[in-house]
Design an enzyme around this catalytic site. Structure first.
Site, mmCIF file in Angstrom:
data_model
loop_
_atom_site.group_PDB
_atom_site.id
_atom_site.type_symbol
_atom_site.label_atom_id
_atom_site.label_comp_id
_atom_site.label_asym_id
_atom_site.label_seq_id
_atom_site.Cartn_x
_atom_site.Cartn_y
_atom_site.Cartn_z
ATOM 1 N N ALA A 1 7.349 1.865 -1.260
ATOM 2 C CA ALA A 1 6.163 1.859 -2.045
ATOM 3 C C ALA A 1 6.009 3.048 -2.700
ATOM 4 C CB ALA A 1 4.888 1.618 -1.270
ATOM 5 N N GLU B 1 2.755 -0.453 3.710
ATOM 6 C CA GLU B 1 2.149 -0.435 5.046
ATOM 7 C C GLU B 1 1.063 0.331 5.306
ATOM 8 O OE1 GLU B 1 5.065 -0.091 7.980
ATOM 9 O OE2 GLU B 1 3.834 -0.552 9.786
ATOM 10 N N ARG C 1 6.353 -14.756 13.978
ATOM 11 C CA ARG C 1 6.482 -13.550 15.048
ATOM 12 C C ARG C 1 5.533 -13.506 16.152
ATOM 13 N NH1 ARG C 1 8.302 -8.920 10.668
ATOM 14 N NH2 ARG C 1 10.380 -9.922 10.237
ATOM 15 N N GLY D 1 4.969 10.150 0.447
ATOM 16 C CA GLY D 1 6.037 9.173 1.158
ATOM 17 C C GLY D 1 6.835 8.753 0.066
#
Lengths: 641, 251
Positions: free
Chosen positions: A48, A429, A334, A44
């Site tokens: 990050a 995440e 939120r 990924g």
């Protein structure tokens, strides 16, 4: 298969303010000459992943970086809009590391580790410095210094931003730093690769198996550690603000190889997204939380009021966030704002064709500060809204509704960001670590970069210095077995030759999750969800239709694998939601609420991280609890009134 | 207002880089005008899969115009009829009912076709690796406010930094030049004080790499600016030329 896993968070002791510093001082080091002997696989390339790949390569490690996109710059961090928090206190408005820490841990409804959150707040300051030095064009004031704005859940202006494209600019900064290391020969890029398995040898993560998405070939890569930065699992809901290719496959396959999955039911539903218009819809688009600085949220006071918004007089409007939460007003966090929006729509006061929307109205600000002010701050967001809806938000209020946006849950990691599989680190995440049961706005970018730039470069060295890593080759039987497993899995998907497409299954799963594991949950609904998910999973493996072949670019086959994993993960999300008999943050159980409809936590019984172990039976995962100890703050009722 | 439409899609089908491609026309009936062009392709693909035909491969990811993954020619125009938008932000309401829409991949020597509408744009990453950065190791940065940057300069740098690397500029250019892409990064970094130390090396290396990748030269057609989904101005190419000359003079 259940083992005696002992969760050791490795959280250091001592005063909160000096824990990270002291921890770093005690970590073992790897000498510069020895660093080049280690190969690290970074999977990924979002904030990050790119920041980790760049920083580790700068230290001298060999890095291999993998991404499913055609270029590492496309990772979905790019779509983050509003900003990044940092406790710089440039505004002199009373901000501090302590306050950012407190806001974040309170925002997470006291379901995160104190030491992790404090470290995050501490590192926030360094992130801004690093990004500015890279040339990230943050918004500035006329004097040339950095500008900030406020975000939900905070009473200070600590959010740094680059128009409505902060994620894009931060990611391009990290990507550039990584590309510099590509040029230096320290990072090798592997784009259009999808990680489909983790290879564990002698209990250590020693490699990955990837599918080359162009040729379909399965490839083995050996490493001394694997750093997973593959993002969240919100696309399980099908309709979400995630990119189409965002998926849970890498974390799920690691879970099935032994990594514990923490708090899977903590999924964030963001209040301000463009509402659903039709059943062909492929995704939902976020309208940044920063808009709530200048936009006011309202619905008509009367049920079923179909007048156009400009014909509804002021005294017939209900600015319900300002009414219910006078201190924070439109900047309520939120989870709280989303539930309030849902509540007014459930009452029949929603607007638009479907009645599942509320207004986000900028007319007061436009009147007071002028259209140019709005254009400069939010120009690209207004444009995007107009492209999608065909309406001009400078003239008519935006219509917004909550949508799935982020997952706080993820693979369990200790303070060093290492999972329960030695050598498997999880960042951003993809891990569960810092946001508890609800993430505050502008904190995702902060966490991704803190993990990649400033934490993993320290902690991974300690792992290498303390670990014996025998030499391993791709010919090792574990690689062969893993290749065979993946090949079998892909062949099976292609061989079903049923009648329903991947998209149909994915939409159906999304509906189940949205209806029963969405903004409000209850025991009965969750049991129904589990039944329905199992049935759908069975149908999937008997009636799926995937076109084409394995040895070619085949996006339907890629999606099929991802949906197969979502169908398993979804059950764990429901099981976790069912077991957590309390409401906290984004996890709202209807049975547990205060008389005025706010979340009712149960600290006596549920003040822990729920870390689930895969047992081979999807319906019977084993629960491990990591108790959360609060030494420095007292968990209170989270009030924003 | 939402209405129902029928559209004909004339799409370039090419199974792999080695097999010649051809156009195939498909008709899709009764779709909502609120649908996006990529959602129309989703609908078409569902129909094709059900019929046992190979679906149309195309790249897309964020579907909100920021990641730069999507992109193909729509009626000969990179990304499509509405300016300042990516392909994923084109909506059917901007086409005519009954219209035939032609979709084909970006055409450039440096962007070989992989399959159908999917092309290989990795050349752009290699140009970035050649110099599209400021060399600052993690942990060595001074306090962010120690480098004041005038607001106008920061805004200009941002306008250049907004590039999403989609490659539409290359596809639109008669010479298949990547000048708009390369110049946006050069201008972004050359405008900022942090970018000064590597200013010469950066422009020389990035331009050299652009040539090596087989992109053409810029001859001021301006087609790139017209299709750029982020409205990056062609003035950046002038900046790049100035930077290049300045670098040559200083050698």
């Amino acid at each position: 298969m259940a083992t005696a896993i002992k969760l050791d968070s490795k959280v250091p002791s001592g005063p909160l303010e000096s824990r990270w510093t002291r921890h770093k001082d005690q970590l073992k080091l790897v000498s510069p000459t020895n660093k080049r002997k280690y190969t690290i696989l970074v999977v990924g390339t979002g904030l990050a992943g790119a920041s980790a790949a760049a920083s580790l390569a700068e230290l001298g490690y060999n890095v291999k970086a993998f991404c499913i996109q055609d270029s590492p710059r496309r990772a979905h961090s790019i779509a983050a809009q509003g900003g990044i928090n940092a406790a710089k206190n440039y505004r002199n408005d009373g901000d501090s590391i302590w306050r950012l820490f407190y806001d974040t841990i309170k925002g997470g409804d006291f379901r995160a580790r104190e030491a992790n959150v404090y470290r995050l707040a501490e590192l926030s300051v360094n992130i801004i410095d690093q990004c500015v030095a890279q040339g990230v064009p943050f918004a500035r004031e006329y004097g040339g210094l950095l500008d900030t704005r406020s975000f939900g859940g905070a009473l200070v202006e600590r959010t740094f931003y680059a128009r409505g494209q902060t994620g894009q600019q931060l990611l391009l900064g990290a990507y550039s730093a990584m590309m510099r290391q590509v040029d230096a020969g320290r990072v090798t890029l592997y784009p259009r690769r999808e990680m489909l398995d983790l290879v564990v040898i002698n209990g250590q993560a020693r490699g990955i198996v990837c599918r080359n998405l162009i040729t379909g070939e399965l490839e083995s890569y050996v490493g001394d550690a694997v750093v997973l930065c593959t993002g969240g699992y919100g696309n399980a809901y099908f309709l979400a603000t995630y990119a189409k290719n965002s998926n849970a496959t890498a974390i799920w396959r690691c879970h099935k190889r032994g990594a514990l999955f923490a708090n899977p039911c903590f999924t964030q539903i963001h209040p301000t997204c463009i509402p659903v218009t039709g059943d062909y819809q492929s995704k939902l688009t976020l309208m940044s939380e920063s808009l709530r600085n200048d936009g006011r949220v309202w619905v008509p006071k009367k049920k079923g009021d179909t007048r156009p918004p400009n014909e509804i007089p002021e005294d017939e409007r209900d600015y319900f966030l300002e009414r219910k939460y006078p201190t924070y007003g439109n900047l309520a966090p939120r989870d709280i704002a989303s539930r309030a929006v849902k509540a007014v729509c459930d009452e029949g006061r929603g607007v638009g064709a479907t009645g599942r929307a509320v207004y986000l109205d900028f007319s007061d600000t436009i009147r007071e500060k002028g259209i140019e002010y709005i254009k400069e701050k939010y120009g690209n967001l207004f444009e995007m809204y107009q492209h999608i809806t065909g309406e001009d938000p400078y003239k008519v209020p935006m219509r917004i509704y909550p949508a799935v946006h982020y997952t706080m849950g993820g693979l369990w990691v200790d303070y060093n960001l290492m999972s329960t599989i030695p050598g498997l680190f999880v960042l951003g995440e993809a891990n569960f670590s810092d946001h508890g049961a609800n993430r505050l706005g502008a904190s995702a970018l902060m966490q991704g970069l803190a993990d990649g730039y400033f934490i993993i470069p320290y902690t991974i060295g300690d792992y290498f210095a303390n670990t014996t890593l025998p030499k391993v080759s791709p010919e090792h039987s574990a690689f062969k077995e893993s290749l065979a497993d993946v090949h079998r899995f892909l062949t099976k998907l292609l061989s079903i030759k049923g009648n329903k497409t991947v998209l149909e299954f994915h939409r159906e799963l999304g509906m189940i999750l949205w209806d029963y594991v969405g903004m409000a949950r209850n025991a009965q609904g969750l049991q129904i969800a589990i039944e329905k998910i199992r049935k759908l999973r069975e149908e999937f493996w008997n009636n799926l239709k995937v076109p084409g072949d394995n040895n070619m670019l085949n996006k339907n086959l890629e999606m099929a694998g991802r949906v197969a994993d979502f169908l398993e993960l979804a059950e764990l999300m429901a099981i976790d939601a069912l077991h957590r008999e309390e409401s906290c943050g984004a996890h709202f159980r209807e049975e547990y609420q205060t008389p005025d409809g706010e979340a009712l936590r149960n600290d006596e019984q549920f003040c822990y991280v729920a870390a689930w172990e895969y047992t081979g039976d999807l319906g019977k995962p084993e629960l491990h609890k990591e108790p959360l100890v609060f030494e420095f703050v007292t968990p209170t009722v989270r009030s924003y009134k | 207002m939402t209405k129902k439409m029928t559209l004909h899609l004339r799409i370039w089908r090419q199974p792999n880089p080695h097999t010649p491609g051809r156009f195939v026309t498909y008709t899709i009936r009764d779709v909502s005008s609120d649908m996006s062009l990529l959602e129309l392709l989703d609908v078409l693909n569902e129909e094709l899969i059900k019929k046992g035909e190979p679906p149309v491969e195309f790249d897309s990811d964020c579907r909100e115009g920021i990641c730069g993954t999507c992109g193909f020619l729509v009626n000969g125009v990179a990304h499509g009829p509405k300016r300042g938008r990516t392909a994923c932000q084109q909506y059917l309401r901007d086409f005519k009912d009954g219209e035939t829409i032609t979709l084909e991949p970006f055409r450039a020597k440096a962007f070989p076709v992989i399959k159908d509408l999917v092309v290989d744009r990795s050349a752009l990453d290699r140009i970035m690796a050649a110099g599209g950065y400021i060399s600052v190791n993690t942990g060595s940065a001074p306090d962010a406010n120690s480098i004041p940057i005038p607001k106008e300069i920061a805004e200009q740098a941002f306008d250049a930094a907004a590039c999403i690397g989609c490659g539409a500029c290359v596809a639109a250019c008669p010479n298949a030049s990547a000048s708009l892409f390369v110049s946006a990064k050069i201008a972004h970094l050359a405008l900022l004080p942090q970018g000064q130390p590597e200013r010469i090396r950066r422009v020389l290396r990035m331009v050299e790499q652009m040539d090596k990748e087989g992109f053409g030269d810029c001859s001021n057609h301006g087609e790139c600016e017209a299709v750029c989904p982020k409205n990056i101005s062609i003035k950046h190419i002038a900046i790049m030329r100035r930077e290049y000359l300045r670098a040559l003079w200083s050698l």
